[in-house]
Motif scaffolding. Sequence first.
Motif, PDB file in Angstrom:
ATOM      1  N   ALA A  93       0.814  -1.205   0.000  1.00 38.90           N
ATOM      2  CA  ALA A  93       0.000   0.000   0.000  1.00 38.90           C
ATOM      3  C   ALA A  93       0.854   1.264   0.000  1.00 38.90           C
ATOM      4  N   LEU A  94       2.041   1.180   0.586  1.00 32.32           N
ATOM      5  CA  LEU A  94       2.941   2.337   0.598  1.00 32.32           C
ATOM      6  C   LEU A  94       4.318   1.861   0.170  1.00 32.32           C
ATOM      7  N   SER A  95       4.953   2.612  -0.711  1.00 27.58           N
ATOM      8  CA  SER A  95       6.304   2.165  -1.032  1.00 27.58           C
ATOM      9  C   SER A  95       7.304   3.287  -0.861  1.00 27.58           C
ATOM     10  N   ASP A  96       8.318   2.981  -0.092  1.00 27.81           N
ATOM     11  CA  ASP A  96       9.504   3.805   0.007  1.00 27.81           C
ATOM     12  C   ASP A  96       9.211   5.246   0.408  1.00 27.81           C
ATOM     13  N   ILE A  97       8.498   5.401   1.503  1.00 26.06           N
ATOM     14  CA  ILE A  97       8.185   6.757   1.981  1.00 26.06           C
ATOM     15  C   ILE A  97       9.337   7.257   2.850  1.00 26.06           C
ATOM     16  N   SER A  98       9.862   8.417   2.507  1.00 24.92           N
ATOM     17  CA  SER A  98      10.881   9.040   3.352  1.00 24.92           C
ATOM     18  C   SER A  98      10.506  10.502   3.561  1.00 24.92           C
ATOM     19  N   MET A  99      10.255  10.861   4.801  1.00 22.25           N
ATOM     20  CA  MET A  99       9.928  12.264   5.094  1.00 22.25           C
ATOM     21  C   MET A  99      10.100  12.502   6.587  1.00 22.25           C
ATOM     22  N   VAL A 100      10.041  13.765   7.004  1.00 23.60           N
ATOM     23  CA  VAL A 100      10.119  14.062   8.436  1.00 23.60           C
ATOM     24  C   VAL A 100       8.898  14.873   8.846  1.00 23.60           C
ATOM     25  N   MET A 101       8.524  14.735  10.094  1.00 23.10           N
ATOM     26  CA  MET A 101       7.487  15.588  10.657  1.00 23.10           C
ATOM     27  C   MET A 101       8.109  16.275  11.861  1.00 23.10           C
ATOM     28  N   ARG A 102       8.176  17.603  11.791  1.00 22.84           N
ATOM     29  CA  ARG A 102       8.944  18.339  12.797  1.00 22.84           C
ATOM     30  C   ARG A 102       8.123  18.692  14.013  1.00 22.84           C
ATOM     31  N   GLU A 103       8.844  18.767  15.121  1.00 22.54           N
ATOM     32  CA  GLU A 103       8.218  19.116  16.399  1.00 22.54           C
ATOM     33  C   GLU A 103       7.609  20.516  16.291  1.00 22.54           C
ATOM     34  N   HIS A 104       6.446  20.697  16.918  1.00 27.39           N
ATOM     35  CA  HIS A 104       5.767  21.993  16.955  1.00 27.39           C
ATOM     36  C   HIS A 104       5.506  22.549  15.565  1.00 27.39           C
ATOM     37  N   SER A 105       5.226  21.645  14.629  1.00 26.42           N
ATOM     38  CA  SER A 105       4.805  22.162  13.330  1.00 26.42           C
ATOM     39  C   SER A 105       3.669  21.301  12.814  1.00 26.42           C
TER      40      SER A 105
ATOM     41  N   LEU B 107       0.860  10.215  -4.322  1.00 24.53           N
ATOM     42  CA  LEU B 107       0.107   9.718  -5.478  1.00 24.53           C
ATOM     43  C   LEU B 107       0.174   8.200  -5.494  1.00 24.53           C
ATOM     44  N   MET B 108      -0.840   7.605  -6.120  1.00 20.67           N
ATOM     45  CA  MET B 108      -0.811   6.167  -6.293  1.00 20.67           C
ATOM     46  C   MET B 108      -0.047   5.857  -7.581  1.00 20.67           C
ATOM     47  N   ASP B 109       0.920   4.948  -7.480  1.00 20.14           N
ATOM     48  CA  ASP B 109       1.634   4.530  -8.680  1.00 20.14           C
ATOM     49  C   ASP B 109       0.659   3.771  -9.574  1.00 20.14           C
ATOM     50  N   PRO B 110       0.436   4.249 -10.818  1.00 20.64           N
ATOM     51  CA  PRO B 110      -0.592   3.604 -11.658  1.00 20.64           C
ATOM     52  C   PRO B 110      -0.275   2.136 -11.944  1.00 20.64           C
ATOM     53  N   ALA B 111       0.995   1.767 -11.978  1.00 17.54           N
ATOM     54  CA  ALA B 111       1.344   0.389 -12.318  1.00 17.54           C
ATOM     55  C   ALA B 111       1.148  -0.551 -11.124  1.00 17.54           C
ATOM     56  N   THR B 112       1.669  -0.177  -9.958  1.00 15.82           N
ATOM     57  CA  THR B 112       1.619  -1.100  -8.819  1.00 15.82           C
ATOM     58  C   THR B 112       0.452  -0.802  -7.868  1.00 15.82           C
ATOM     59  N   ARG B 113      -0.228   0.325  -8.082  1.00 20.29           N
ATOM     60  CA  ARG B 113      -1.337   0.770  -7.232  1.00 20.29           C
ATOM     61  C   ARG B 113      -0.877   1.050  -5.794  1.00 20.29           C
ATOM     62  N   SER B 114       0.410   1.194  -5.589  1.00 16.39           N
ATOM     63  CA  SER B 114       0.838   1.467  -4.228  1.00 16.39           C
ATOM     64  C   SER B 114       1.186   2.953  -4.089  1.00 16.39           C
ATOM     65  N   GLY B 115       1.019   3.465  -2.861  1.00 20.41           N
ATOM     66  CA  GLY B 115       1.166   4.895  -2.630  1.00 20.41           C
ATOM     67  C   GLY B 115       2.619   5.336  -2.561  1.00 20.41           C
ATOM     68  N   GLN B 116       2.897   6.477  -3.187  1.00 20.01           N
ATOM     69  CA  GLN B 116       4.261   6.991  -3.182  1.00 20.01           C
ATOM     70  C   GLN B 116       4.253   8.436  -2.728  1.00 20.01           C
ATOM     71  N   LEU B 117       5.368   8.851  -2.152  1.00 23.22           N
ATOM     72  CA  LEU B 117       5.544  10.264  -1.826  1.00 23.22           C
ATOM     73  C   LEU B 117       6.149  10.932  -3.052  1.00 23.22           C
ATOM     74  N   ILE B 118       5.441  11.917  -3.596  1.00 17.67           N
ATOM     75  CA  ILE B 118       5.937  12.592  -4.798  1.00 17.67           C
ATOM     76  C   ILE B 118       6.839  13.766  -4.416  1.00 17.67           C
ATOM     77  N   GLU B 119       6.335  14.557  -3.468  1.00 19.40           N
ATOM     78  CA  GLU B 119       7.104  15.749  -3.124  1.00 19.40           C
ATOM     79  C   GLU B 119       6.819  16.139  -1.682  1.00 19.40           C
ATOM     80  N   PHE B 120       7.850  16.598  -1.007  1.00 20.72           N
ATOM     81  CA  PHE B 120       7.682  17.010   0.367  1.00 20.72           C
ATOM     82  C   PHE B 120       8.482  18.268   0.605  1.00 20.72           C
ATOM     83  N   GLY B 121       7.873  19.275   1.229  1.00 22.82           N
ATOM     84  CA  GLY B 121       8.623  20.499   1.486  1.00 22.82           C
ATOM     85  C   GLY B 121       7.771  21.512   2.208  1.00 22.82           C
TER      86      GLY B 121
END
Lengths: 288, 289
Positions: free
Chosen positions: A50-62, A251-265
């Motif tokens: 359902a999710l593939s290769d998600i890399s991101m951060v969630m910062r304290e107090h934000s 976004l969902m990858d159309p081929a594998t139907r698994s969720g990907q992180l496209i952009e984070f900022g």
Amino acid sequence: MSEARLLTNTNSLRRNVAVGALVREREHTDTLAHKLEAKNFNFYYGTFQALSDISMVMREHSITAIIGPSGCGKSTLLRAINRMHDQTPGARGNGQLMLDGQNIYGPETDAVLLRRRIGMVFQRPNVFAKSIFDNIAYGLRIAGWHDRKQLAARVEQCLRQAALWDEVKDRLHSSALGLSGGQQQRLCIARAIAPRPEVLLMDEPCSALDPIATLKVEELMLELRREYTIVIVTHNMQQAARASDETAFMLMDPATRSGQLIEFGPTNRIFTNPQDKRTEDYVTGQFG
Amino acid sequence: MITQATNYRRRKLVDYGMRGLTIGATVLALIPLVLILSYVVFRGAGALNIAFFTQAYEPPVVGLDGEVGNAGGVLHGIIGSLIIVGIALIMALPIGILAGVFLAEYPSNSVATVVRFCTDVLSAAPSIVIGVAAYVLIVQRTHQFSALAGSVALAVLMVPVITRTTEEILKLVPHTMREAAMALGAPKWWQTLTVVLPTAMSGIMTGVLLAFARATGETAPLLLTVLGNNNVSVKLLEPMAALPLLTYKYTDTPFPAQNTLAWGTALVLTLLVLTVNLSVRWATRSRTK
């Protein structure tokens, strides 16, 4: 236009301005500590990824907003953070999803204790068939609070924070099911923040609310940001733009139907200067 | 512009016809119920007097005019029924509700499948079979008919009813409520105890009442276990009287005064179930207002 309506309009305009100002204070978030961090995180329902290769951060107090079209896995990601999938047969996560450097899916992590540090507000208000007071006291009692006075003080404080106190102060001991949908959702927020979790997850908390109640919730989020780390999943891009510091677009990858992180900022950049064509299409409304 | 469709009349007629059918079926279903209840009240009300509630069995006496009088009362039956069914309830309630919780909250394991199957078989078993089992296992071994053996038999009849209603009702509690409790850091057992069970309480009570009503009216298992008693007895290890047994016994006598007692007993049995039903419903009514 009648005078009353004009007044309401001005009021909500003022609110908008206030909300905008609060967000603008926080354009630079990169100095804040990483409260949550995903490193190559994958999530599976049985054999389905359902999710593939998600890399991101969630910062304290934000406030971190996760946006994307239906089915892109944003709710799955949010619920993975406090292991709400544990009861689903076959659901499992791998890779790293860290809370203060400790892997949430590590063998030494106790999901029950984890959830006491990570509160959650759901898409639909899910109050208990108990009194308003007992709803909010539920998490506190789990945490071992029994002193009636202390409980009452915290309940009042949380209801005030959730902008609900004035509406319910005279009927704290009547059933929470008698409240309107918007009031119930604010009650759920009060209930979630009562045990003072470190992180607050919100899964489309405003999708069942009218615009006025939505604004109240957004104001509340901005206030709570001082104490908590907030992660919100939303379908509403204006909401993400208004009330978040950083935005993740999935976004969902159309081929594998698994969720990907496209952009984070930073939210500002995602909405004004997206690096990925797909993000641009989505935030400008040419997609989904 | 809205013109009437050509089949408007036909649609209207079908609507009337269908509604008539449902009303007719409801009335048809109510007829025997009303007839039985009113006949029980009609025949039974005459038997209700002070002696009926304060005396136990009295041997019939033949008066000087040849009339058979002095029927006595059914106090022993009322006390016996309350004791036997009460103890059965105490035994069946925790087992039934806990089994129901197990089936609803931990549904996908092989033990649950077996339990569910056994419960279904048990709830379909004729009560006389349960009675025979209690007779062989308890009465024969202890060489003694006893109220306790009757309670065990009735408890066995009640457990599947309570278990299955509890399971069904718990499944109706929205999953989102469990999630809310889980997200607040409640362990599974605490979620069940503080959120799921209280939410489902009035539904569970309905199941308990069904079981109670069924057990109160059961006669066959009691014939083989508590036997019956002509005197007021509160000794659990000895034969005891029970209302359904008295109805059975007094219906089958040549004395009209005792036949009247049978009707009175039937009425009291009905009222007992009705009263308990209404009071429990009142006590566990949903407090949403």
